[in-house]
Design an enzyme around this catalytic site. Structure first.
Site, PDB file in Angstrom:
ATOM      1  CG  ASP A 103      -1.938   1.051   1.286  1.00 38.81           C
ATOM      2  OD1 ASP A 103      -1.826   2.031   0.535  1.00 38.81           O
ATOM      3  OD2 ASP A 103      -2.879   0.914   2.096  1.00 38.81           O
ATOM      4  CG  ASP A 114      -4.145   5.640  -0.219  1.00 37.06           C
ATOM      5  OD1 ASP A 114      -3.396   4.644  -0.159  1.00 37.06           O
ATOM      6  OD2 ASP A 114      -4.972   5.939   0.668  1.00 37.06           O
ATOM      7  CG  HIS A 174      -9.364   7.516   2.817  1.00 40.99           C
ATOM      8  ND1 HIS A 174      -8.509   8.295   2.086  1.00 40.99           N
ATOM      9  CD2 HIS A 174      -8.830   6.267   2.815  1.00 40.99           C
ATOM     10  CE1 HIS A 174      -7.482   7.541   1.678  1.00 40.99           C
ATOM     11  NE2 HIS A 174      -7.665   6.296   2.101  1.00 40.99           N
ATOM     12  CG  HIS A 182      -8.905  10.512   7.651  1.00 44.33           C
ATOM     13  ND1 HIS A 182      -8.930  10.418   9.004  1.00 44.33           N
ATOM     14  CD2 HIS A 182     -10.110  10.111   7.229  1.00 44.33           C
ATOM     15  CE1 HIS A 182     -10.111   9.977   9.391  1.00 44.33           C
ATOM     16  NE2 HIS A 182     -10.842   9.786   8.329  1.00 44.33           N
ATOM     17  CD  GLU A 207      -7.835   2.029   2.254  1.00 47.16           C
ATOM     18  OE1 GLU A 207      -6.889   1.258   2.457  1.00 47.16           O
ATOM     19  OE2 GLU A 207      -7.754   3.252   2.486  1.00 47.16           O
ATOM     20  CD  GLU A 301      -6.097   2.715  -0.729  1.00 52.04           C
ATOM     21  OE1 GLU A 301      -5.052   2.182  -0.288  1.00 52.04           O
ATOM     22  OE2 GLU A 301      -6.608   3.732  -0.234  1.00 52.04           O
TER      23      GLU A 301
HETATM   24 MN    MN Z   1      -3.652   2.999   1.069  1.00 52.66          MN
HETATM   25 MN    MN Z   2      -6.295   4.649   1.720  1.00 51.51          MN
END
Ligand code: MN
Ligand code: MN
Length: 316
Positions: A103, A114, A174, A182, A207, A301
């Site tokens: 990740d 991300d 998110h 976030h 995710e 993700e």
């Molecule tokens: Mn991530």
């Molecule tokens: Mn994430």
């Protein structure tokens, strides 16, 4: 990476801006390099390899490509769901039967990538890997302006359960804001009853996590990822040196303890300084997250831009 179990930092609040055309071009570049990085990590990773060698190599690839790093690469293995990154001089190696989540995200001008994938080294857990992959694919097909996060969560849960696994209930997707991994929105991996809707022009990450266990995570007893909260009074010279480095080099995004070996090369000295800074409130710790019933965990993700009638996947 995700932050559901943490209280949102309020430092960046009020920074609700829309991305302009140039920002969108930048975040597409950030997304592309983020995906190349996890794909490269997947290619490099082999049983017997040291995790720290993999982490250093992939992070160097992003920096050498001219991008910043959104957060330290997470290489969480088996029952670890998230937030494990190798320590300084980490001796851990990849095991023959490991299920490893990779990740990671690049960054530029505060715009963050991300994305994550799971590698099943033995090939014995392909269904578990497929469960999070299929859940992600089904969830992304539902993304459009006005879609409810609870409906996306419901589809993630349905897909994972249909394959005989459990979704991890207390982790999720998110919003992704500038310098803010976030941003307000939480996208659950089950129907949590929320009325929140996706908004056109916003960047989000979805995710799904699937597990052979109960589907809850808790904090483990190791911690390698931190972020800067603000200045605090500390006594030791080591803690003051680390604080000076962090406040100038990593003021917004999370960092790994091993990134500070140029400041304090001794492992004992470095972790003592970090502990002092956590106690003083200068650093926020992000401990490794472990599945409570010791189930194996897979994750998939992507980050995407929400559009009127669909979305544009950025990390591809
Ligand atoms: Mn991530
Ligand atoms: Mn994430």
């Amino acid at each position: 990476m995700q932050w559901e179990v943490k209280i949102k930092r309020d430092r960046m609040e009020g920074e609700e801006e829309r991305l302009n055309e140039e920002d969108i071009k930048t975040i597409e570049e950030v997304g592309a390099i983020s995906f190349r990085a996890i794909d490269k990590a997947k290619e490099m990773a082999k049983p017997g390899m040291k995790l720290v060698e993999l982490a250093d190599g992939v992070e160097k690839f992003v920096r050498d490509s001219g991008f910043d790093i959104a957060f330290p690469i997470n290489l969480s293995v088996n029952v670890e769901a998230a937030h494990y990154t190798p320590s300084l001089m980490d001796e851990r190696t990849i095991g023959e039967k490991d299920v490893m989540k990779i990740d990671f995200g690049a960054a530029r001008d505060g715009l963050l990538g991300d994305c994550a994938l799971t590698v099943d080294f033995s090939g014995e857990n392909q269904d578990l890997v497929e469960a999070s992959n299929n859940a992600l694919e089904n969830a992304v097909s539902m993304v459009r302006a006005g879609a409810k996060v609870r409906d996306i969560g419901k589809e993630i849960e349905r897909t994972i359960k249909s394959m005989g696994f459990s979704p991890v209930m207390n982790l999720g997707g998110h919003g992704v804001g500038r310098h803010d991994l976030h941003a307000d929105l939480f996208i659950p991996n089950y129907d949590n009853g929320s009325d929140d809707e996706l908004e056109e022009g916003k960047v989000i990450a979805i995710e799904p996590f699937a597990t052979t266990g109960r589907g809850m995570i808790t904090e483990g007893d190791t911690c390698e990822i931190y972020s800067f909260n603000g200045e605090a009074g500390v006594r030791s010279q080591g803690a003051r040196q680390v604080l000076a480095e962090i406040s100038s080099k990593y003021p917004s995004e999370p960092f790994a303890a091993r990134w500070l070996s140029n400041i304090i090369p001794s492992k004992f000295g470095l972790y003592a300084a970090i502990q002092e800074l956590v106690r003083s409130g200068a650093l926020e710790p992000y401990p490794t997250l472990i599945e409570v019933s010791k189930g194996l965990v897979s994750q998939a993700e992507v980050s995407m831009l929400v559009e009127k009638d669909g979305c544009k996947v950025l990390t591809k």
